[in-house]
Design a protein around this motif. Structure first.
Motif, mmCIF file in Angstrom:
data_model
loop_
_atom_site.group_PDB
_atom_site.id
_atom_site.type_symbol
_atom_site.label_atom_id
_atom_site.label_comp_id
_atom_site.label_asym_id
_atom_site.label_seq_id
_atom_site.Cartn_x
_atom_site.Cartn_y
_atom_site.Cartn_z
ATOM 1 N N GLY A 35 -7.891 -63.970 -0.792
ATOM 2 C CA GLY A 35 -9.162 -63.256 -0.891
ATOM 3 C C GLY A 35 -9.068 -62.030 -1.769
ATOM 4 O O GLY A 35 -9.959 -61.759 -2.580
ATOM 5 N N ALA A 36 -7.976 -61.291 -1.638
ATOM 6 C CA ALA A 36 -7.791 -60.079 -2.451
ATOM 7 C C ALA A 36 -7.644 -60.425 -3.928
ATOM 8 O O ALA A 36 -8.176 -59.723 -4.791
ATOM 9 C CB ALA A 36 -6.567 -59.307 -1.965
ATOM 10 N N LEU A 37 -6.944 -61.497 -4.226
ATOM 11 C CA LEU A 37 -6.703 -61.879 -5.614
ATOM 12 C C LEU A 37 -7.932 -62.493 -6.280
ATOM 13 O O LEU A 37 -7.945 -62.668 -7.499
ATOM 14 C CB LEU A 37 -5.525 -62.860 -5.701
ATOM 15 N N TYR A 38 -8.959 -62.802 -5.512
ATOM 16 C CA TYR A 38 -10.141 -63.447 -6.078
ATOM 17 C C TYR A 38 -10.813 -62.570 -7.136
ATOM 18 O O TYR A 38 -11.265 -63.061 -8.152
ATOM 19 C CB TYR A 38 -11.142 -63.799 -4.977
ATOM 20 N N ASP A 39 -10.870 -61.273 -6.888
ATOM 21 C CA ASP A 39 -11.576 -60.370 -7.786
ATOM 22 C C ASP A 39 -10.725 -59.748 -8.871
ATOM 23 O O ASP A 39 -11.255 -59.156 -9.806
ATOM 24 C CB ASP A 39 -12.235 -59.240 -6.982
ATOM 25 N N SER A 40 -9.399 -59.852 -8.747
ATOM 26 C CA SER A 40 -8.578 -59.118 -9.697
ATOM 27 C C SER A 40 -7.156 -59.655 -9.744
ATOM 28 O O SER A 40 -6.715 -60.372 -8.845
ATOM 29 C CB SER A 40 -8.552 -57.642 -9.297
ATOM 30 N N PRO A 82 10.643 -53.928 -14.822
ATOM 31 C CA PRO A 82 9.918 -55.197 -14.909
ATOM 32 C C PRO A 82 8.442 -55.028 -14.505
ATOM 33 O O PRO A 82 8.112 -54.246 -13.623
ATOM 34 C CB PRO A 82 10.635 -56.103 -13.906
ATOM 35 N N HIS A 83 7.593 -55.750 -15.191
ATOM 36 C CA HIS A 83 6.154 -55.712 -14.917
ATOM 37 C C HIS A 83 5.748 -57.095 -14.421
ATOM 38 O O HIS A 83 5.801 -58.071 -15.174
ATOM 39 C CB HIS A 83 5.389 -55.351 -16.190
ATOM 40 N N VAL A 84 5.369 -57.191 -13.134
ATOM 41 C CA VAL A 84 4.999 -58.468 -12.524
ATOM 42 C C VAL A 84 3.580 -58.362 -12.006
ATOM 43 O O VAL A 84 3.229 -57.406 -11.312
ATOM 44 C CB VAL A 84 5.966 -58.838 -11.369
ATOM 45 N N GLU A 85 2.775 -59.346 -12.374
ATOM 46 C CA GLU A 85 1.398 -59.411 -11.896
ATOM 47 C C GLU A 85 1.149 -60.762 -11.240
ATOM 48 O O GLU A 85 1.774 -61.763 -11.614
ATOM 49 C CB GLU A 85 0.404 -59.230 -13.049
ATOM 50 N N TYR A 86 0.229 -60.756 -10.291
ATOM 51 C CA TYR A 86 -0.146 -61.974 -9.579
ATOM 52 C C TYR A 86 -1.635 -62.222 -9.775
ATOM 53 O O TYR A 86 -2.439 -61.294 -9.728
ATOM 54 C CB TYR A 86 0.151 -61.836 -8.082
ATOM 55 N N ARG A 87 -1.974 -63.489 -10.011
ATOM 56 C CA ARG A 87 -3.375 -63.873 -10.139
ATOM 57 C C ARG A 87 -3.534 -65.282 -9.589
ATOM 58 O O ARG A 87 -2.551 -66.020 -9.441
ATOM 59 C CB ARG A 87 -3.843 -63.794 -11.578
ATOM 60 N N LEU A 88 -4.768 -65.640 -9.323
ATOM 61 C CA LEU A 88 -5.048 -66.980 -8.829
ATOM 62 C C LEU A 88 -5.009 -67.985 -9.971
ATOM 63 O O LEU A 88 -5.418 -67.683 -11.093
ATOM 64 C CB LEU A 88 -6.427 -67.027 -8.175
ATOM 65 N N PRO A 90 -6.529 -71.765 -11.248
ATOM 66 C CA PRO A 90 -7.848 -72.371 -11.019
ATOM 67 C C PRO A 90 -7.967 -73.009 -9.627
ATOM 68 O O PRO A 90 -8.996 -72.863 -8.961
ATOM 69 C CB PRO A 90 -7.960 -73.405 -12.139
ATOM 70 N N LEU A 91 -6.915 -73.678 -9.177
ATOM 71 C CA LEU A 91 -6.934 -74.265 -7.830
ATOM 72 C C LEU A 91 -7.002 -73.165 -6.771
ATOM 73 O O LEU A 91 -7.756 -73.264 -5.797
ATOM 74 C CB LEU A 91 -5.695 -75.140 -7.612
ATOM 75 N N GLY A 92 -6.229 -72.105 -6.962
ATOM 76 C CA GLY A 92 -6.253 -70.983 -6.023
ATOM 77 C C GLY A 92 -7.615 -70.326 -5.969
ATOM 78 O O GLY A 92 -8.073 -69.897 -4.910
ATOM 79 N N ARG A 93 -8.277 -70.260 -7.107
ATOM 80 C CA ARG A 93 -9.625 -69.674 -7.154
ATOM 81 C C ARG A 93 -10.607 -70.517 -6.343
ATOM 82 O O ARG A 93 -11.436 -69.982 -5.621
ATOM 83 C CB ARG A 93 -10.068 -69.556 -8.612
#
Length: 127
Positions: A35-40, A82-88, A90-93
């Motif tokens: 839910g948190a990753l949905y917007d950003s 190190p720079h690590v980012e997490y995003r959804l 398409p399936l996760g979205r």
């Protein structure tokens, strides 16, 4: 809705691999993380602050499980530090959209839930 016999997987079967995915998605930290990753897109500590109450260990385990299931993408850039980012993904979205509908429904009906709890507890002599 498809009939259970029409589906390749049956979550009600003990051996079905979809049970593990369902557990990852509907567990407290999985649902909140999706839910948190949905917007950003978030870095780890930003996500940890957004999902209030999750420990580093639990968030790390949750992200690993969701990444393994193909719901979250981990983007690690070789910088110092190190720079690590997490995003959804398409399936996760898609999954997060459905979860957020449930989350918003539960939030919108919370007054009814709290009243039901009070009635239940009063009928049993308090909690």
């Amino acid at each position: 809705m498809a009939e259970p016999s029409d589906l390749a997987y049956d979550v009600f079967s003990r051996q079905c691999p979809s049970r593990g995915t369902l557990e990852h998605v509907t567990g407290r930290w999985g649902a909140l993380t999706l839910g948190a990753l949905y917007d950003s897109t978030f870095r780890f500590n930003e996500l940890r602050r957004r999902v209030d109450g999750v420990s580093e260990k639990m968030l790390s385990q949750t992200l690993q499980a969701l990444e393994r299931d193909g719901l979250v993408h981990r983007d690690a850039r070789p910088t110092n530090p190190p720079h690590v980012e997490y995003r959804l993904t398409p399936l996760g979205r898609e999954v997060a959209e459905r979860l957020l509908a449930l989350i918003h429904f539960v939030e919108s009906r919370q007054d009814e839930v709290l009243a039901a709890r009070e009635r239940h507890d009063a009928a049993r002599g308090g909690r």
